[in-house]
Design a protein around this motif. Structure first.
Motif, PDB file in Angstrom:
ATOM      1  N   ILE A 496       0.837  -1.204   0.000  1.00  0.00           N
ATOM      2  CA  ILE A 496       0.000   0.000   0.000  1.00  0.00           C
ATOM      3  C   ILE A 496       0.870   1.251   0.000  1.00  0.00           C
ATOM      4  O   ILE A 496       0.656   2.193  -0.784  1.00  0.00           O
ATOM      5  CB  ILE A 496      -0.948  -0.017   1.215  1.00  0.00           C
ATOM      6  N   GLN A 497       1.873   1.285   0.884  1.00  0.00           N
ATOM      7  CA  GLN A 497       2.716   2.466   0.968  1.00  0.00           C
ATOM      8  C   GLN A 497       3.506   2.691  -0.311  1.00  0.00           C
ATOM      9  O   GLN A 497       3.613   3.826  -0.803  1.00  0.00           O
ATOM     10  CB  GLN A 497       3.660   2.323   2.164  1.00  0.00           C
ATOM     11  N   ASN A 498       4.051   1.616  -0.873  1.00  0.00           N
ATOM     12  CA  ASN A 498       4.818   1.748  -2.114  1.00  0.00           C
ATOM     13  C   ASN A 498       3.926   2.198  -3.273  1.00  0.00           C
ATOM     14  O   ASN A 498       4.356   2.988  -4.124  1.00  0.00           O
ATOM     15  CB  ASN A 498       5.494   0.424  -2.463  1.00  0.00           C
ATOM     16  N   ALA A 499       2.707   1.675  -3.321  1.00  0.00           N
ATOM     17  CA  ALA A 499       1.794   2.055  -4.405  1.00  0.00           C
ATOM     18  C   ALA A 499       1.411   3.534  -4.298  1.00  0.00           C
ATOM     19  O   ALA A 499       1.355   4.245  -5.306  1.00  0.00           O
ATOM     20  CB  ALA A 499       0.546   1.181  -4.358  1.00  0.00           C
ATOM     21  N   ILE A 500       1.146   4.010  -3.079  1.00  0.00           N
ATOM     22  CA  ILE A 500       0.785   5.423  -2.888  1.00  0.00           C
ATOM     23  C   ILE A 500       1.955   6.322  -3.265  1.00  0.00           C
ATOM     24  O   ILE A 500       1.786   7.362  -3.931  1.00  0.00           O
ATOM     25  CB  ILE A 500       0.343   5.668  -1.430  1.00  0.00           C
ATOM     26  N   LEU A 501       3.136   5.966  -2.846  1.00  0.00           N
ATOM     27  CA  LEU A 501       4.313   6.765  -3.148  1.00  0.00           C
ATOM     28  C   LEU A 501       4.552   6.830  -4.657  1.00  0.00           C
ATOM     29  O   LEU A 501       4.818   7.917  -5.212  1.00  0.00           O
ATOM     30  CB  LEU A 501       5.530   6.174  -2.437  1.00  0.00           C
ATOM     31  N   ALA A 502       4.460   5.671  -5.344  1.00  0.00           N
ATOM     32  CA  ALA A 502       4.676   5.648  -6.790  1.00  0.00           C
ATOM     33  C   ALA A 502       3.614   6.467  -7.515  1.00  0.00           C
ATOM     34  O   ALA A 502       3.914   7.198  -8.475  1.00  0.00           O
ATOM     35  CB  ALA A 502       4.668   4.206  -7.289  1.00  0.00           C
ATOM     36  N   TRP A 503       2.378   6.372  -7.050  1.00  0.00           N
ATOM     37  CA  TRP A 503       1.295   7.131  -7.692  1.00  0.00           C
ATOM     38  C   TRP A 503       1.465   8.629  -7.479  1.00  0.00           C
ATOM     39  O   TRP A 503       1.241   9.438  -8.379  1.00  0.00           O
ATOM     40  CB  TRP A 503      -0.042   6.660  -7.129  1.00  0.00           C
ATOM     41  N   GLY A 504       1.876   9.029  -6.278  1.00  0.00           N
ATOM     42  CA  GLY A 504       2.083  10.445  -6.005  1.00  0.00           C
ATOM     43  C   GLY A 504       3.170  11.049  -6.870  1.00  0.00           C
ATOM     44  O   GLY A 504       3.046  12.177  -7.366  1.00  0.00           O
ATOM     45  N   ILE A 505       4.255  10.303  -7.067  1.00  0.00           N
ATOM     46  CA  ILE A 505       5.347  10.802  -7.897  1.00  0.00           C
ATOM     47  C   ILE A 505       4.898  10.935  -9.352  1.00  0.00           C
ATOM     48  O   ILE A 505       5.214  11.910 -10.037  1.00  0.00           O
ATOM     49  CB  ILE A 505       6.563   9.866  -7.783  1.00  0.00           C
ATOM     50  N   LYS A 506       4.134   9.961  -9.834  1.00  0.00           N
ATOM     51  CA  LYS A 506       3.739   9.950 -11.240  1.00  0.00           C
ATOM     52  C   LYS A 506       2.585  10.906 -11.531  1.00  0.00           C
ATOM     53  O   LYS A 506       2.630  11.669 -12.501  1.00  0.00           O
ATOM     54  CB  LYS A 506       3.355   8.527 -11.647  1.00  0.00           C
ATOM     55  N   SER A 507       1.551  10.885 -10.695  1.00  0.00           N
ATOM     56  CA  SER A 507       0.326  11.620 -11.009  1.00  0.00           C
ATOM     57  C   SER A 507       0.272  13.015 -10.380  1.00  0.00           C
ATOM     58  O   SER A 507      -0.411  13.901 -10.906  1.00  0.00           O
ATOM     59  CB  SER A 507      -0.901  10.824 -10.538  1.00  0.00           C
ATOM     60  N   MET A 508       0.957  13.227  -9.272  1.00  0.00           N
ATOM     61  CA  MET A 508       0.877  14.512  -8.586  1.00  0.00           C
ATOM     62  C   MET A 508       2.193  15.280  -8.651  1.00  0.00           C
ATOM     63  O   MET A 508       2.380  16.268  -7.936  1.00  0.00           O
ATOM     64  CB  MET A 508       0.470  14.291  -7.128  1.00  0.00           C
ATOM     65  N   ASN A 509       3.126  14.793  -9.481  1.00  0.00           N
ATOM     66  CA  ASN A 509       4.409  15.481  -9.667  1.00  0.00           C
ATOM     67  C   ASN A 509       5.111  15.739  -8.334  1.00  0.00           C
ATOM     68  O   ASN A 509       5.659  16.826  -8.092  1.00  0.00           O
ATOM     69  CB  ASN A 509       4.211  16.797 -10.419  1.00  0.00           C
TER      70      ASN A 509
END
Length: 1029
Positions: A496-509
């Motif tokens: 969960i933590q890794n997925a949130i971190l990866a999504w934040g970097i990709k989608s929220m710059n």
């Protein structure tokens, strides 16, 4: 005085004589030797038992063992029988065994180099000798086949009579028979030899598996092959028992001994009731210690890893079917040949058999020698019929297609360990599978983002206020503390933590490095599904301190009194808003999402950390601000949905057994196409506890309707398998844990996961799915059906030739006016033999080998996956197959008999032209049957591009057949045919295609034809096959 002087004078020469002195010394030596010999015999007689036990008569020296801690007085065979006989009382109990082996239950053995060397020398090593596989022995064993003996005797007789009649030139026919027989036996023996070698490679133990032993009071990890007698070994769930021994701990171990005993029941091992452990068995539950009493070739596993393990008589179930079918056909052939033999004898003795118009038998005038020669000539015909009636190519085709398929399946990420289970996939009706890593990816992805009541999906958010973006970045990038390794929630929460971190970097710059430079992490608490993770962050620019909360949406919502909008405005959460947000959370869970909520609040310095280093109690007040909700899910694996659809089209039901909650499990089943989202019927998705609470009758009634079992345990998977089997299903089940081993063994086909699976699961399975993808399971299903279908196709091809040969043999033999000579073995025997020896060899090669390759190398296609599973109790040869076999055989018989009896008179053919046309038509018709029986997935042009080996074989057959008739007529005993005759042969062969269309119009009976011959009532089970690798 004078006398004394005289005596002295006379004796002096005697005593001083050199010869006398030598005799005197010889006498003394003999006397002393006798005395020593007598004493030695007396000593030996008195101490004979002790001496005989320590000295060998063949030795001329004394062997003294100077090794410390010598174990030479221990009989290792008696020690090995301790476990096999399950009795320690002859040794005086466990303590006496420990004392005998110089081992301590707590400290183990000394374990130094001298101790280990001595134990290995006297008590054996934990290695297994490779069984001797002698090609010559296999070759000699092949000669014991009764059919081979008959043909061999016939060949010898043919050779003898040929030489007697024609001299050296007469040995040609018999010599060719012997050479062809030798080649056939050699090929069969080589295949068996290769098969033995492969089986040994698959069934030998893995001697490099690490085990934990106690030596000199310390735990030491060594390879399995390094264990010695006397070692104290620690066992835990998932371990393989490395040697025979006895349990010396109080804990109970649940042992799977099916590899050794072939029994599926688990065995409880403890120090009170049953303390004996067998090498090669597996620990499924519990922890304990064992004392090794036998290793290597002295263990129970050695009986499995032995020549019996690679005995070529061990056949898979499909091979057993074909063997039974071959035996039935051979019996029919023997009956026909015996009937022919009786008819020919009666015709001979009644004077109806002639040679050049002259009666061969005249009562009272024919000599005994002539009768004997005629008898041998008559015997040749039934022998030829019997030898030609045995479809020996069936077993070769089966072995060929299985070997080809299992090798090709490795490229499809499937490793076959049990041949019978691989064949059982053709009949599989249900697949019970895990969800995690099989149908879905092992990683999570963010699929929904909610800010208050507004849904943003998983795209970028340029319209958000900068303040909100900063807070969200802090919550996602800095609130990612790792939980302690080994925790039960470690895997999921890290995902969960890794997925949130990866999504934040990709989608929220999000720039994590800049955030870490801008903010200081003051304190952190780990996040998991049981409570909120919290971090205390201080912004370096303005020293503002924030507490960020991350956890389950329900708990985050309960602690919030306000919420953010995307404009940056903060509003209070009213009762209506709270109810709406709670409804949104429920809907996210109904969609099968892992939900995470984010909240924050600003705090003053005195309310940050208490005196114990934890968050201050006042921080738990319900006045945080809600930031957002995230929904994560594990996406379906690539091609998984398509694979599920393929299996469903093939009549195979897919059932998910997972530990996920019921909403997540249902959503995953919908995504993968296992459940129709518009279907409102109940009972498709249930929890494991509900399934266990059902009575046995209720489970049997509802099991077909169940598609998903959520929050399932290992027991639920086992109950599901047993219920489905009771209802007549052939069940394949996947497993990756130690606890799944029992379900994998219980299922008809056990599929273990090679990437994330435990060793115990892999060892209990029949097929290893190396990439853990459900698409590979669908390919295994397709390969199983393809293999079964390929063998059925070749069976039709072989039986068409066999039946045609039998009928033509019978008709032509009993109608011949002249006896068949003993100089040729034929496939189609006639009064004047229409086939020469080289022709026979070519027909056998084409029918038995080239056609087997051409018809059994087809890979999986789509058509077979659109048909229902093979019924395991259905006859191997179906009514459709019988219709094709009998129809094509009848056409071939009618054509060849017509040419045989009317070729000379009706078509003005010479005797040799007639025989050549019979040979040519037979080969060309069989060639057309190869095309007729194959299944085509595309057009002819596509087949030319993709089936190069098939077309190469077809081209080879055509070229060799043309050469046999037009170029090798002297050796093949053929006559060149003109173009008109070639057109007739090709036309008759081509007519088999329209004939096949007419055959398909013949109605089929509802009951199976010849059911007593080919019905196989059995159920697939892993331990029914003796080839378990």
């Amino acid at each position: 005085m004078m006398c004394d002087n005289i005596l002295q004078v006379q004796l002096t020469p005697i005593l001083t004589s050199p010869a006398r002195k030598k005799w005197h010394w010889a006498y003394k030596i003999v006397c002393n030797a006798r005395a020593l010999l007598y004493t030695a015999k007396k000593i030996v007689a008195e101490n004979k038992p002790d001496i005989s036990s320590n000295y060998s008569r063949s030795r001329s020296y004394t062997a003294v063992d100077i090794e410390p801690g010598c174990f030479s007085k221990i009989n290792k065979q008696v020690l090995a029988n301790l476990v096999q006989e399950r009795d320690v009382e002859p040794f005086g109990g466990v303590e006496r065994v420990l004392l005998l082996l110089k081992a301590d239950a707590d400290k183990g053995i000394l374990g130094d180099v001298e101790d280990i060397t001595s134990r290995r020398k006297h008590l054996g090593t934990n290695t297994f000798k490779k069984p001797s596989v002698n090609l010559l022995q296999i070759l000699l064993k092949s000669l014991k086949d009764p059919n081979i003996i008959v043909v061999l005797v016939y060949a010898v007789l043919s050779l003898g009579f040929g030489v007697k009649k024609h001299g050296v030139k007469g040995c040609l026919d018999g010599g060719i028979i012997l050479i062809s027989l030798f080649l056939a036996i050699s090929l069969s023996a080589f295949c068996n030899y290769w098969h033995k070698q492969q089986l040994y490679q698959l069934c030998r133990p893995i001697e490099t598996v690490p085990i934990l032993v106690i030596r000199d009071g310390k735990d030491t990890r060594i390879a399995l092959s390094e264990a010695v007698v006397g070692d104290i070994i620690r066992l835990k769930a998932g371990d393989q028992v490395p040697a025979d021994g006895i349990c010396i701990s109080d804990q109970t171990l649940h042992i799977d001994e099916s590899t050794i005993t072939r029994k599926n029941d688990l065995v409880e091992v403890n120090s009170s009731t049953n303390r004996f452990l067998l090498s090669g068995s597996k620990v499924l539950r519990g922890n304990g210690r064992m004392l090794v009493t036998a290793v290597g070739m002295d263990t129970a596993l050695a009986e499995i890893i032995s020549p019996a393990c690679v005995n070529h008589d061990h056949k898979s179930l499909l091979q057993k079917k074909l063997h039974k079918l071959t035996s039935c056909i051979a019996k029919v052939g023997l009956a026909v040949s015996f009937l022919v033999f009786l008819v020919l004898l009666i015709r001979y003795f009644t004077g109806n058999m002639r040679n050049d118009g002259r009666k061969l038998f005249i009562g009272g005038k024919t000599s005994i020698q002539d009768v004997w020669k005629a008898f041998l000539g008559i015997l040749a015909t039934p022998v030829a019929i019997a030898s030609g009636a045995i479809p020996e190519g069936l077993t070769l085709a089966c072995a060929l297609t299985i070997a080809y398929s299992t090798k090709k399946m490795i490229a499809d990420q499937a490793l076959v360990r049990s041949l019978s289970a691989f064949e059982a996939m053709a009949s599989a009706t249900v697949i019970c599978t895990n969800k995690e890593g099989v149908l879905t990816e092992n990683t999570l992805q963010v699929s929904q983002f909610w800010l208050h009541e507004e849904y943003f999906g998983s795209c970028a958010f340029p319209s958000f206020a900068p303040e909100i973006l900063d807070l969200l970045h802090e919550a996602m990038a800095l609130n990612t503390t790792k939980i302690s390794p080994g925790s039960s929630v470690e895997h999921m929460e890290d995902q969960i933590q890794n997925a949130i971190l990866a999504w934040g970097i990709k989608s929220m710059n999000m720039n994590v490095q800049q955030l870490k430079e801008r903010c200081t992490l003051v304190h952190a608490e780990s996040f998991n599904s049981e409570y909120q993770g919290r971090v205390l962050i201080r912004r370096n620019a303005d020293s503002r301190v924030h507490v960020h909360h991350k956890g389950t949406p329900e708990e985050i919502l309960a602690m919030c009194s306000r919420y953010y909008e995307k404009t940056g405005d903060v509003k209070d959460i009213s009762d209506d808003t709270r109810a709406l947000l709670q409804e949104r959370i429920t809907q996210m869970k109904m969609d099968g999402l892992h939900c995470v909520g984010f909240a924050y609040r600003s705090v003053t310095a005195e309310h940050q950390i208490d005196h114990e280093g934890n968050f201050h109690p006042k921080l738990k007040e319900d006045d945080s601000i809600l930031l957002a909700f995230l929904g994560l899910k594990a996406p379906c694996r690539e091609h998984a949905r398509k694979a599920v659809e393929d299996c469903q089209d093939a009549g195979v039901n897919i059932k998910i057994i997972t530990k996920d909650d019921i909403q997540t499990a249902r959503a995953s089943a919908v995504d993968c196409g296992i459940i129709d989202p518009h279907n409102t019927s109940t009972g498709e998705v249930i929890e494991g506890t509900t399934f266990q609470e059902y009575t046995e009758d209720e489970r049997l009634e509802k099991v077909d309707n169940i598609r998903v079992i959520a929050r399932a345990s290992t027991l639920d998977k086992l109950l599901m398998v047993r219920c489905l089997q009771k209802k007549g299903h052939v069940v394949a089940v996947t497993g990756d844990r130690v606890e799944d081993a029992e379900a994998l063994r219980e299922a008809n086909v056990g599929l273990s996961l090679g990437t994330q699976g435990a060793d115990a699961a892999r060892n209990s399975s029949d097929i290893v799915i190396m990439d853990d993808n459900f698409a590979s399971i669908a390919r295994v299903l397709s390969w199983g059906r393809t293999t079964y279908n390929n063998v059925q196709i070749f069976t039709q091809y072989q039986l068409i030739a066999t039946i045609a040969s039998l009928v033509i043999d019978f008709v032509t033999a009993i109608s011949a006016n002249e006896p068949v000579t003993i100089n040729i073995v034929t496939v189609i025997s006639a009064g004047n033999v229409p086939y020469a020896m080289l022709q026979v060899l070519w027909v056998k090669l084409m029918v038995g080998t080239l056609a087997a390759v051409a018809l059994t190398i087809d890979g999986p296609g789509t058509k077979l996956m659109q048909q229902p599973p093979t019924n395991q109790n259905e006859p191997f040869i179906t009514n459709i197959m019988w219709r094709n076999i009998l129809g094509q055989a009848s056409y071939l018989i009618s054509v060849l008999l017509t040419i045989q009896f009317t070729g000379e008179s009706g078509y003005q053919l010479s005797d040799k032209e007639k025989d050549t046309m019979i040979f040519n038509i037979f080969v060309l018709c069989q060639l057309c049957n190869i095309f007729y029986l194959r299944k085509y997935e595309g057009g002819l042009l596509r087949e030319l591009k993709t089936k190069r080996l098939f077309w190469g074989i077809v081209g080879m057959i055509v070229v060799i057949q043309f050469a046999m008739i037009e170029m090798l007529k002297r050796f093949a005993c053929t006559e060149r045919l003109n173009w008109q005759q070639w057109k007739v042969c090709i036309g008759i062969a081509a007519l088999s295609f329209p004939v096949s269309l007419l055959i398909k119009c013949i109605p089929l009976p509802k009951t199976p034809l010849f059911s007593r011959w080919n019905r196989q009532n059995f159920s697939y089970s892993r331990f029914r096959s003796s080839v378990t690798l």
